[in-house]
Design a protein around this motif. Structure first.
Motif, PDB file in Angstrom:
ATOM      1  N   ASP A 129       2.929   0.633   1.436  1.00 38.39           N
ATOM      2  CA  ASP A 129       3.594   1.560   2.894  1.00 38.39           C
ATOM      3  C   ASP A 129       4.011   0.678   4.305  1.00 38.39           C
ATOM      4  O   ASP A 129       4.464   1.584   5.217  1.00 38.39           O
ATOM      5  N   ARG A 130       4.264  -0.669   3.952  1.00 36.45           N
ATOM      6  CA  ARG A 130       4.764  -1.245   4.893  1.00 36.45           C
ATOM      7  C   ARG A 130       6.418  -1.790   4.588  1.00 36.45           C
ATOM      8  O   ARG A 130       7.431  -2.020   5.477  1.00 36.45           O
ATOM      9  N   PHE A 131       6.673  -2.921   2.796  1.00 37.19           N
ATOM     10  CA  PHE A 131       7.934  -3.017   2.824  1.00 37.19           C
ATOM     11  C   PHE A 131       8.477  -2.305   1.661  1.00 37.19           C
ATOM     12  O   PHE A 131       7.388  -2.187   0.808  1.00 37.19           O
ATOM     13  N   PRO A 132       9.524  -1.629   1.281  1.00 35.55           N
ATOM     14  CA  PRO A 132       9.405  -2.151  -0.518  1.00 35.55           C
ATOM     15  C   PRO A 132       9.811  -3.497  -0.695  1.00 35.55           C
ATOM     16  O   PRO A 132      10.742  -3.832  -0.931  1.00 35.55           O
ATOM     17  N   VAL A 133       7.966  -3.577  -1.800  1.00 37.39           N
ATOM     18  CA  VAL A 133       7.901  -4.826  -2.005  1.00 37.39           C
ATOM     19  C   VAL A 133       9.203  -5.587  -2.792  1.00 37.39           C
ATOM     20  O   VAL A 133       9.197  -6.216  -2.920  1.00 37.39           O
ATOM     21  N   ASP A 134       9.119  -4.797  -3.382  1.00 35.77           N
ATOM     22  CA  ASP A 134      11.018  -5.303  -4.739  1.00 35.77           C
ATOM     23  C   ASP A 134      11.997  -5.458  -4.463  1.00 35.77           C
ATOM     24  O   ASP A 134      12.770  -6.915  -4.928  1.00 35.77           O
ATOM     25  N   ALA A 135      11.808  -5.286  -2.537  1.00 36.27           N
ATOM     26  CA  ALA A 135      13.106  -5.539  -2.078  1.00 36.27           C
ATOM     27  C   ALA A 135      13.324  -6.548  -1.396  1.00 36.27           C
ATOM     28  O   ALA A 135      13.502  -7.215  -0.147  1.00 36.27           O
ATOM     29  N   VAL A 136      11.883  -7.724  -1.037  1.00 39.01           N
ATOM     30  CA  VAL A 136      11.635  -8.128  -0.479  1.00 39.01           C
ATOM     31  C   VAL A 136      10.824  -9.457  -0.578  1.00 39.01           C
ATOM     32  O   VAL A 136      10.259  -9.830  -1.508  1.00 39.01           O
ATOM     33  N   ASP A 137      11.194 -10.801   0.160  1.00 39.78           N
ATOM     34  CA  ASP A 137      10.625 -11.780  -0.584  1.00 39.78           C
ATOM     35  C   ASP A 137       9.556 -11.266  -0.410  1.00 39.78           C
ATOM     36  O   ASP A 137       8.882 -12.100   0.369  1.00 39.78           O
ATOM     37  N   PRO A 138       8.946 -12.449  -2.030  1.00 40.32           N
ATOM     38  CA  PRO A 138       7.778 -12.561  -1.874  1.00 40.32           C
ATOM     39  C   PRO A 138       6.887 -13.624  -0.615  1.00 40.32           C
ATOM     40  O   PRO A 138       5.886 -13.523   0.162  1.00 40.32           O
ATOM     41  N   ARG A 139       7.741 -14.088  -0.479  1.00 41.18           N
ATOM     42  CA  ARG A 139       7.235 -15.339   0.498  1.00 41.18           C
ATOM     43  C   ARG A 139       7.342 -14.357   2.003  1.00 41.18           C
ATOM     44  O   ARG A 139       6.342 -15.232   2.865  1.00 41.18           O
ATOM     45  N   ILE A 182      13.903   5.180  15.799  1.00 41.75           N
ATOM     46  CA  ILE A 182      13.837   5.100  14.327  1.00 41.75           C
ATOM     47  C   ILE A 182      13.084   5.328  13.487  1.00 41.75           C
ATOM     48  O   ILE A 182      12.089   4.805  13.977  1.00 41.75           O
ATOM     49  N   ALA A 183      13.424   6.393  12.513  1.00 47.58           N
ATOM     50  CA  ALA A 183      12.620   6.833  11.468  1.00 47.58           C
ATOM     51  C   ALA A 183      12.235   5.844  10.470  1.00 47.58           C
ATOM     52  O   ALA A 183      13.516   5.914   9.884  1.00 47.58           O
ATOM     53  N   PRO A 184      10.659   5.698   9.968  1.00 48.14           N
ATOM     54  CA  PRO A 184      10.901   5.492   8.400  1.00 48.14           C
ATOM     55  C   PRO A 184      11.168   5.775   7.299  1.00 48.14           C
ATOM     56  O   PRO A 184      11.696   6.965   7.554  1.00 48.14           O
ATOM     57  N   GLY A 185      12.106   5.657   6.746  1.00 49.50           N
ATOM     58  CA  GLY A 185      12.254   6.622   5.261  1.00 49.50           C
ATOM     59  C   GLY A 185      11.201   7.381   5.263  1.00 49.50           C
ATOM     60  O   GLY A 185      11.668   8.539   4.457  1.00 49.50           O
ATOM     61  N   ALA A 186      10.067   7.000   4.691  1.00 46.70           N
ATOM     62  CA  ALA A 186       9.367   7.289   3.778  1.00 46.70           C
ATOM     63  C   ALA A 186       8.250   6.546   5.443  1.00 46.70           C
ATOM     64  O   ALA A 186       8.625   5.941   5.639  1.00 46.70           O
ATOM     65  N   GLU A 187       7.303   8.052   5.209  1.00 43.51           N
ATOM     66  CA  GLU A 187       6.581   7.717   6.431  1.00 43.51           C
ATOM     67  C   GLU A 187       4.988   7.696   6.083  1.00 43.51           C
ATOM     68  O   GLU A 187       4.348   8.684   5.693  1.00 43.51           O
ATOM     69  N   PRO A 188       4.758   6.566   5.332  1.00 43.78           N
ATOM     70  CA  PRO A 188       3.015   6.379   4.380  1.00 43.78           C
ATOM     71  C   PRO A 188       1.758   6.510   5.601  1.00 43.78           C
ATOM     72  O   PRO A 188       0.815   6.812   5.396  1.00 43.78           O
ATOM     73  N   VAL A 189       2.217   6.899   7.169  1.00 43.58           N
ATOM     74  CA  VAL A 189       1.175   6.633   8.176  1.00 43.58           C
ATOM     75  C   VAL A 189       1.156   8.233   8.367  1.00 43.58           C
ATOM     76  O   VAL A 189       0.110   8.984   8.658  1.00 43.58           O
ATOM     77  N   GLY A 190       1.819   8.937   9.305  1.00 46.33           N
ATOM     78  CA  GLY A 190       1.556  10.017  10.277  1.00 46.33           C
ATOM     79  C   GLY A 190       2.534  11.108   8.841  1.00 46.33           C
ATOM     80  O   GLY A 190       2.621  11.074   8.082  1.00 46.33           O
ATOM     81  N   SER A 193       7.093  14.930   9.833  1.00 45.17           N
ATOM     82  CA  SER A 193       7.896  15.865  10.621  1.00 45.17           C
ATOM     83  C   SER A 193       7.620  15.690  12.279  1.00 45.17           C
ATOM     84  O   SER A 193       8.276  16.172  13.350  1.00 45.17           O
ATOM     85  N   THR A 194       7.069  14.657  12.747  1.00 47.38           N
ATOM     86  CA  THR A 194       6.397  14.214  14.038  1.00 47.38           C
ATOM     87  C   THR A 194       8.046  13.471  14.411  1.00 47.38           C
ATOM     88  O   THR A 194       7.881  13.810  15.659  1.00 47.38           O
ATOM     89  N   TYR A 195       8.637  12.786  13.841  1.00 49.91           N
ATOM     90  CA  TYR A 195       9.723  12.781  14.643  1.00 49.91           C
ATOM     91  C   TYR A 195      10.856  13.887  14.863  1.00 49.91           C
ATOM     92  O   TYR A 195      11.343  13.502  15.671  1.00 49.91           O
ATOM     93  N   GLU A 196      10.592  14.794  14.982  1.00 47.66           N
ATOM     94  CA  GLU A 196      11.666  15.905  14.550  1.00 47.66           C
ATOM     95  C   GLU A 196      10.715  16.088  15.905  1.00 47.66           C
ATOM     96  O   GLU A 196      11.525  17.284  16.510  1.00 47.66           O
ATOM     97  N   ASP A 197       9.706  16.436  15.845  1.00 48.80           N
ATOM     98  CA  ASP A 197       8.946  17.230  16.743  1.00 48.80           C
ATOM     99  C   ASP A 197       9.073  16.171  18.013  1.00 48.80           C
ATOM    100  O   ASP A 197       9.710  16.725  19.090  1.00 48.80           O
ATOM    101  N   MET A 198       9.543  15.396  17.739  1.00 47.53           N
ATOM    102  CA  MET A 198      10.113  14.122  19.302  1.00 47.53           C
ATOM    103  C   MET A 198      11.064  14.500  19.501  1.00 47.53           C
ATOM    104  O   MET A 198      11.438  14.687  20.818  1.00 47.53           O
TER     105      MET A 198
END
Length: 198
Positions: A129-139, A182-190, A193-198
């Motif tokens: 939900d926080r990172f594209p795990v496949d694209a982020v260094d595991p460290r 700056i809105a996330p590309g995918a919104e896993p938390v909320g 549409s909230t960003y559009e409302d803002m």
């Protein structure tokens, strides 16, 4: 002024500081109960307004009149609260994945689950939900989890529980400074549409 997300610390901003410091004096603050800041007594009052007051106190101590604020998630809530209540202190506001609160999310379900298994296991379960795990260094992922686990679990539960009650949607129209969202590309938390409302 860089304000980190819940379950984080000022260290989360480490990679941005070199580039930003070429142009600005940088202040990275640990929010109350996070990172190297003291964990409040369970009986002490706590609110988003208290976090905003902490921030103003630090600004006053450092002799800062008006600042640019970069806030990630809950750090952005603090920035929005400051821009609403103290517009004379905010030059501009950059919000990274920061809506006007978490009432339109499933965050309230995090509190009991985090309490049952702990901060690090909870974040490890939800890391995609926080990172594209496949694209982020595991460290980096391990560093992120270790840093988050340094926070006090009972206070983090209190912090996240409070943030799940925050909704400033009707108040953000009072913000008069320039704002970059700056809105996330995918919104896993909320809800995206909230960003559009803002």
């Amino acid at each position: 002024l860089l304000l980190h997300a819940a379950i984080g610390s000022s260290r989360r901003w480490y990679s941005m500081v070199p580039a930003l410091s070429r142009h600005h004096r940088i202040i990275r603050m640990d929010l109350r109960g996070h990172g190297a800041s003291d964990v409040p007594d369970p009986s002490s009052p706590f609110s988003l307004a208290r976090l905003a007051k902490d921030t103003l106190t630090l600004m006053d101590e450092l002799g800062l009149g008006k600042v640019h604020i970069l806030g990630n998630s809950a750090g952005g809530y603090v920035g929005q609260r400051l821009a609403i209540d103290n517009p004379e202190r905010v030059k501009s506001l950059v919000l990274y994945g920061s809506t006007p609160g978490l009432t339109r999310s499933q965050v309230s379900t995090w509190v009991p689950h985090m309490g049952a298994i702990g901060i690090r296991p909870f974040l490890a379960e939800t890391i995609s939900d926080r990172f594209p795990v496949d694209a982020v260094d595991p460290r980096f992922v391990e560093w992120f989890l270790d840093e988050a686990a340094n926070n006090d679990l009972p206070f983090i539960q209190r912090f996240v529980g409070h943030m799940s009650t925050v909704d400033m949607m009707e108040e953000i129209r009072a913000i008069r400074c320039p704002v970059l969202m700056i809105a996330p590309g995918a919104e896993p938390v909320g809800h995206a549409s909230t960003y559009e409302d803002m």
